[in-house]
Scaffold this motif. Structure first.
Motif, mmCIF file in Angstrom:
data_model
loop_
_atom_site.group_PDB
_atom_site.id
_atom_site.type_symbol
_atom_site.label_atom_id
_atom_site.label_comp_id
_atom_site.label_asym_id
_atom_site.label_seq_id
_atom_site.Cartn_x
_atom_site.Cartn_y
_atom_site.Cartn_z
ATOM 1 N N ALA A 28 0.841 -1.199 0.000
ATOM 2 C CA ALA A 28 0.000 0.000 0.000
ATOM 3 C C ALA A 28 0.865 1.233 0.000
ATOM 4 O O ALA A 28 1.830 1.313 0.724
ATOM 5 C CB ALA A 28 -0.888 0.009 1.242
ATOM 6 N N VAL A 35 -5.176 1.518 -1.678
ATOM 7 C CA VAL A 35 -4.154 0.496 -1.544
ATOM 8 C C VAL A 35 -3.780 0.041 -2.943
ATOM 9 O O VAL A 35 -4.628 -0.379 -3.702
ATOM 10 C CB VAL A 35 -4.661 -0.709 -0.716
ATOM 11 C CG1 VAL A 35 -3.605 -1.788 -0.675
ATOM 12 C CG2 VAL A 35 -5.030 -0.271 0.690
ATOM 13 N N SER A 62 -11.973 -2.467 13.705
ATOM 14 C CA SER A 62 -11.302 -1.396 12.974
ATOM 15 C C SER A 62 -10.010 -1.029 13.679
ATOM 16 O O SER A 62 -9.864 -1.242 14.895
ATOM 17 C CB SER A 62 -12.204 -0.161 12.825
ATOM 18 O OG SER A 62 -12.459 0.431 14.086
ATOM 19 N N ARG A 64 -6.746 2.019 13.816
ATOM 20 C CA ARG A 64 -6.252 3.345 13.466
ATOM 21 C C ARG A 64 -4.824 3.471 13.985
ATOM 22 O O ARG A 64 -4.544 3.149 15.145
ATOM 23 C CB ARG A 64 -7.113 4.440 14.097
ATOM 24 C CG ARG A 64 -8.595 4.273 13.832
ATOM 25 C CD ARG A 64 -9.405 5.334 14.550
ATOM 26 N NE ARG A 64 -10.762 4.848 14.774
ATOM 27 C CZ ARG A 64 -11.800 5.610 15.026
ATOM 28 N NH1 ARG A 64 -11.649 6.921 15.113
ATOM 29 N NH2 ARG A 64 -12.993 5.094 15.225
ATOM 30 N N VAL A 285 2.639 -4.623 8.494
ATOM 31 C CA VAL A 285 2.402 -3.186 8.554
ATOM 32 C C VAL A 285 3.631 -2.515 9.176
ATOM 33 O O VAL A 285 3.872 -2.677 10.375
ATOM 34 C CB VAL A 285 1.149 -2.862 9.384
ATOM 35 C CG1 VAL A 285 0.862 -1.365 9.370
ATOM 36 C CG2 VAL A 285 -0.052 -3.650 8.874
ATOM 37 N N VAL A 325 1.123 -3.196 4.022
ATOM 38 C CA VAL A 325 0.308 -1.990 4.097
ATOM 39 C C VAL A 325 1.098 -0.923 4.848
ATOM 40 O O VAL A 325 1.390 -1.087 6.038
ATOM 41 C CB VAL A 325 -1.029 -2.239 4.807
ATOM 42 C CG1 VAL A 325 -1.831 -0.941 4.923
ATOM 43 C CG2 VAL A 325 -1.847 -3.300 4.067
ATOM 44 N N PRO A 327 0.857 2.375 6.608
ATOM 45 C CA PRO A 327 -0.338 3.042 7.127
ATOM 46 C C PRO A 327 -0.257 4.559 7.073
ATOM 47 O O PRO A 327 0.809 5.156 6.913
ATOM 48 C CB PRO A 327 -0.389 2.558 8.581
ATOM 49 C CG PRO A 327 1.057 2.384 8.943
ATOM 50 C CD PRO A 327 1.726 1.881 7.689
ATOM 51 N N THR A 331 -6.475 7.361 8.169
ATOM 52 C CA THR A 331 -7.269 6.281 7.597
ATOM 53 C C THR A 331 -7.726 5.319 8.685
ATOM 54 O O THR A 331 -6.937 4.946 9.553
ATOM 55 C CB THR A 331 -6.447 5.518 6.549
ATOM 56 O OG1 THR A 331 -6.021 6.418 5.533
ATOM 57 C CG2 THR A 331 -7.262 4.400 5.916
ATOM 58 N N TYR A 333 -8.877 1.541 9.195
ATOM 59 C CA TYR A 333 -8.715 0.286 8.481
ATOM 60 C C TYR A 333 -9.631 -0.781 9.068
ATOM 61 O O TYR A 333 -9.963 -0.767 10.254
ATOM 62 C CB TYR A 333 -7.261 -0.200 8.576
ATOM 63 C CG TYR A 333 -6.264 0.752 7.953
ATOM 64 C CD1 TYR A 333 -5.951 0.676 6.605
ATOM 65 C CD2 TYR A 333 -5.646 1.737 8.723
ATOM 66 C CE1 TYR A 333 -5.037 1.560 6.028
ATOM 67 C CE2 TYR A 333 -4.735 2.619 8.164
ATOM 68 C CZ TYR A 333 -4.434 2.531 6.817
ATOM 69 O OH TYR A 333 -3.540 3.410 6.245
ATOM 70 N N MET A 337 -6.857 -4.747 7.265
ATOM 71 C CA MET A 337 -5.998 -3.591 7.014
ATOM 72 C C MET A 337 -6.240 -2.993 5.634
ATOM 73 O O MET A 337 -5.330 -2.457 5.005
ATOM 74 C CB MET A 337 -4.522 -3.914 7.200
ATOM 75 C CG MET A 337 -4.076 -3.898 8.650
ATOM 76 S SD MET A 337 -4.344 -2.301 9.506
ATOM 77 C CE MET A 337 -3.273 -1.211 8.578
ATOM 78 N N ARG A 338 -7.495 -3.059 5.172
ATOM 79 C CA ARG A 338 -7.906 -2.307 3.993
ATOM 80 C C ARG A 338 -8.746 -1.133 4.468
ATOM 81 O O ARG A 338 -9.507 -1.255 5.429
ATOM 82 C CB ARG A 338 -8.684 -3.182 3.012
ATOM 83 C CG ARG A 338 -7.881 -4.358 2.470
ATOM 84 C CD ARG A 338 -8.673 -5.156 1.444
ATOM 85 N NE ARG A 338 -7.996 -6.373 1.078
ATOM 86 C CZ ARG A 338 -7.038 -6.452 0.142
ATOM 87 N NH1 ARG A 338 -6.663 -5.362 -0.506
ATOM 88 N NH2 ARG A 338 -6.471 -7.605 -0.148
ATOM 89 N N PRO A 339 -8.627 0.051 3.811
ATOM 90 C CA PRO A 339 -9.353 1.233 4.281
ATOM 91 C C PRO A 339 -10.861 1.000 4.313
ATOM 92 O O PRO A 339 -11.431 0.389 3.401
ATOM 93 C CB PRO A 339 -8.976 2.304 3.246
ATOM 94 C CG PRO A 339 -7.663 1.848 2.703
ATOM 95 C CD PRO A 339 -7.735 0.349 2.672
#
Length: 341
Positions: A28, A35, A62, A64, A285, A325, A327, A331, A333, A337-339
């Motif tokens: 990403a 991504v 989620s 952050r 990440v 990814v 970060p 965003t 996630y 770990m996809r937005p």
């Protein structure tokens, strides 16, 4: 704390279930809502690709990034924080005028904006860029803090209720109910080119006075944590420094690995040894590569001592089946770990 401050110069049970169907070998860019995919070159001895599995967590999850190694994990209605350093005051570290006598401070409004109502605060070690905001968070939210004995004594000296602090050493697997588990992993602090680091040492009693400057916060041993979010996952391995105990990390098999980027080569074969010990996480990440004295309202600024691109390349070579990814602060996630949004 970054590796390049020289001590000589200054005084989740459902693992591997959520992400197995994700695309492999992608990375990403540093963008808040996108991504991109880019296949990396094959490794000489690649880790085995994971097999397919379920594609949804049992509760909404989620994540952050707070910059440095900090994270907020929201698991349903529950919030877990890791190394939440948000005030990001200036010490001179990134402009060549580092001052170990810089006074500690917290911006209450800024902290309140980001942390929500945390149930748990996990602390990897006691350097200021990991601990400085934790006393305020613990005092004002009533969250339980997990950390080392040194972290305990520093928090008590800072006015935190001892009953809200749990001392851990590594090896504990703590059940917080509702499928939320935290496994504590004994770990190590990263080192600079002289194989040293800022403010070493441990505390076995509260200091005589509350911590006032960043030099009053010694490292005090380092931990990593594996947080598992419900029976469906994901599991996230959270690091606060770029070294680790290989034997302690072996077999954890996290879905997500939040890996601290090293500032040098003091740790032998850091990336391949770590990813091999973790059995090739689904998603890697990179963290602790940013200038953590710039505000979170701006895009991340790279720490010039950190070779983020080189780190990403080493991850691709060592574990080509892992998705990478990079970060962004702004965003939110999802569990993979996809937005989101």
């Amino acid at each position: 704390m970054p590796d390049d401050v020289n001590t000589q110069d200054s005084p989740l049970l459902g693992r591997r279930t959520v992400l197995r169907g994700a695309a492999l070998g992608t990375a990403a860019p540093l963008l808040p809502a996108a991504v991109a995919s880019a296949a990396g070159p094959p490794a000489a001895t690649p880790l085995a690709a994971p097999s397919p599995g379920p594609a949804a967590a049992s509760v909404p999850v989620s994540l952050r990034w707070f910059g440095t190694s900090g994270w907020r994990l929201d698991i349903g209605s529950r919030t877990v924080l890791f190394d939440p350093y948000l005030t990001r005051f200036r010490t001179g570290l990134f402009d060549g005028a580092f001052d170990a006598a810089t006074e500690l401070r917290t911006d209450p409004d800024l902290v309140r904006t980001h942390v929500g109502r945390p149930e748990l605060v996990l602390v990897s070690h006691s350097h200021w860029d990991h601990l400085a905001d934790v006393p305020h968070i613990a005092r004002t939210t009533g969250a339980r803090v997990l950390g080392t004995e040194t972290t305990y004594h520093l928090l008590v000296a800072s006015g935190v209720d001892p009953a809200r602090i749990s001392v851990v050493k590594g090896g504990e697997v703590l059940d917080f109910g509702g499928g939320l588990t935290v496994e504590v992993v004994a770990s190590l602090h990263s080192r600079n080119k002289n194989h040293s680091y800022f403010a070493p040492g441990t505390l076995h009693a509260p200091p005589a006075n509350p911590p006032r400057t960043i030099s009053d916060l010694p490292e005090g041993d380092t931990l990593a944590f594996l947080v598992t979010a419900g029976d469906g996952g994901p599991s996230a391995f959270l690091m606060g420094a770029s070294d680790f105990c290989e034997r302690q990390a072996r077999g954890l098999r996290p879905d997500l690995a939040m890996v601290a980027v090293p500032a040098g080569n003091a740790t032998h074969d850091y990336v391949p040894r770590l990813l091999r010990a973790l059995d090739g996480p689904e998603v890697v990440v990179p963290v602790h590569w940013d200038n953590f004295e710039e505000p979170l309202t701006e895009p991340p600024h790279r720490d010039p001592s950190m070779d983020l691109d080189g780190f990403v390349a080493r991850v691709r070579r060592s574990s080509p089946a892992s998705r990478i990814v990079v970060p962004d602060y702004r965003t939110v996630y999802g569990a993979d770990m996809r937005p989101l949004g």
